[in-house]
Design a protein around this motif. Sequence first.
Motif, short mmCIF file in Angstrom:
data_model
loop_
_atom_site.label_atom_id
_atom_site.label_comp_id
_atom_site.label_asym_id
_atom_site.label_seq_id
_atom_site.Cartn_x
_atom_site.Cartn_y
_atom_site.Cartn_z
N GLU A 119 -7.66 -0.14 -1.90
CA GLU A 119 -6.24 -0.52 -1.81
C GLU A 119 -5.99 -1.82 -2.58
O GLU A 119 -4.95 -1.97 -3.24
CB GLU A 119 -5.86 -0.68 -0.34
N CYS B 252 -5.69 -1.08 -6.30
CA CYS B 252 -4.36 -0.57 -6.62
C CYS B 252 -3.33 -1.70 -6.66
O CYS B 252 -2.48 -1.76 -7.56
CB CYS B 252 -3.93 0.49 -5.60
N ARG C 297 -1.09 -3.06 -9.96
CA ARG C 297 0.36 -3.19 -10.01
C ARG C 297 0.78 -4.60 -10.40
O ARG C 297 1.77 -4.79 -11.12
CB ARG C 297 0.99 -2.85 -8.65
N LEU D 175 -4.27 4.39 -12.03
CA LEU D 175 -5.41 4.62 -11.16
C LEU D 175 -5.23 5.91 -10.35
O LEU D 175 -4.16 6.16 -9.80
CB LEU D 175 -5.59 3.46 -10.18
N TRP E 169 -0.72 1.53 3.51
CA TRP E 169 -0.93 1.70 2.06
C TRP E 169 -0.01 2.79 1.51
O TRP E 169 0.73 2.58 0.55
CB TRP E 169 -2.39 2.04 1.82
N PHE F 258 3.66 0.65 -3.73
CA PHE F 258 2.71 1.71 -4.08
C PHE F 258 3.44 3.01 -4.41
O PHE F 258 3.12 3.69 -5.38
CB PHE F 258 1.73 1.93 -2.93
N SER G 50 4.76 3.17 -7.84
CA SER G 50 3.78 2.84 -8.87
C SER G 50 3.31 4.08 -9.61
O SER G 50 3.72 5.20 -9.31
CB SER G 50 2.57 2.13 -8.25
N GLU H 71 0.18 4.96 -9.55
CA GLU H 71 -1.12 5.22 -8.94
C GLU H 71 -1.06 6.53 -8.15
O GLU H 71 0.00 6.98 -7.74
CB GLU H 71 -1.51 4.07 -8.00
#
Length: 607
Positions: free
Chosen positions: A148, A151, A155, A165, A198, A204, A207, A209
């Motif tokens: 986490e 990630c 960012r 990722l 998360w 997130f 993002s 990811e």
Amino acid sequence: MIRTPLQGSVEELPDDKLVPFLREIAARFLSRQGNVFLLTGSVTDMVDGLGVVCPLIEAGSPKRFCYIDRYMATRLESRGRFVITYNIARGVTFTSPEQYAKLRTFYSQHDANGPVESTREQGNRGMRFDRAIAESQVYSFVTLRFLEELCRLARMHPSAGVANLTILIKHSETMIPDAPLAQLADIDRQKLTLLTEWFTDPAFCDSNEQVILISATSAAIHEQIRRLPQVSQIPVPLPDRAQRLAFIEWMHSQKGGAVKLGRTTEELAELTAGMTLLTLQNLFLKAAHSADTLDEKDILESLNRLLQSELGDKIEMVRPAHSMADVIGASALKRELARIKALLDTRDPEVAPVGILVAGPNGVGKTFVFEAWASECDRLVIVLKNLRSMYFGQTDQIFEKLRHVLEALGNVIIFIDEADTVFGRPGPNTHETESRLFGNLIKMMGEPRNRGRIVWILLTARPDNLAPDLKRSGRAGLHLPVFDPEGQDRRDYIDTILRRAGLDPATLGAEDRANIETQTASLSPADFKEVLVELRAERALTGTLTVAQVGEVLGNILPGQIAAQRRIQTLNAFLECSRKSLIPPSLAGLSRADAERELEQLRADLR
């Protein structure tokens, strides 16, 4: 951040030719529907990697077919993504040493405060990265927190070039197993909290990811995670005919023709419906080792062919859409079924049941409960119906084909609803063909090699009409009744129905709740469903639903005149019950002798 697909090599497989589950991931990701995916189903199987793990022009490459995780990792890396794979046993791995080195360099040169200028601190962070990877086989919570953090850093530092990722978490059920919070260990609760925060972090979610959870069944993943709106569940189906055909032809060429085929490749592709590519590979390896002809007509009989050409609509393969989470009440039965599922998961025939007799009054939800359970057992579910009309005339031939299909498939749950009409007591007037069918079926149920592979579920409201040979140990010897809900189970029904109708049960006063419990005391689960329809209708017509309206609706409902029949069915289920823990409080003080006397009186009254 705007997500755009990265351009790949012209030698790669076009996006529209990728396996369906990866296309689905790409479509949802690029359309911003989510970036957390839960892959379930045939996740341990192989897929055709042509154009992904090997060039399109190398159809005969020995590397062509590969495991799903390698397929995804190779494809994603080719699209410019950094792919990290993690499972609790092997720890964190990378697709290449180069990716490891790039991510290590990135981690050593960046932290939450910005670029790391100090050479010494860079060295310390590099060692911290190495230690996190080395210890990832041991410390799962620390590893998840480390992933986490990666990630988050990606960012925060988009110009560093590691924003794309993808984290593959294999065997996710071992990380976040499905269990009540109170039963989870502290470390499991920590992981559950970490992953929840998360996956729901707005930064997130916005993002570039990805996190891809991989588990054989979604039910094995903790409900708090799989129910998150940010988590997209994507099934990985069994290979279709075209995929099986491509694999059979490839496998045959890999063996240089050493394996003799008793059928054409097209016929084998038809006959292997329901099988994984790994199963097909094992068949080829076995044939090559023993120098036998690969015919396997008794093993590879196609389920689809049997359904369409021989059995028609008399047999059905089903995929229940609901799970045990949708079953209201039945707390004691749920515990027993969870125990049986755990035994089946061991694949140990010594502890697996052969068959389960499910008795209970009409409208109690027998089929619903056991379909929900079957959906979580990761087994093919087949419904047999109308066996009497189906088997007259050509019974012996069709039974042989049915037996071969079931034994070839394995890991099957067979449902027979209204079992008393299928497996009635044979009498002096029973047709010879039907008697033979009955004998063959119970013989197959008792076959030791089928134990644990084929589980029979017989559902009936009249277990007293079943032949004793069918109900004994070694056949349908486990008797699990379903009774009308009582106590907290009934209160759960009331609360759920009110909640679904649009009334918060928490707003009920003690007197209101007592009145509703009194008005619904004689209702079965099927009756509760009708009550829900009436309450929703009331809300739709009036725009509101109050406690007073609920009382009026309930007061206007007259139960059907089948109380005596349902009492007979309840007593029969009680007499057949194999587990004391499943006896409800209203029957706990009743002896078998008293139950039989009451049954005789009820039957006499109904004559």
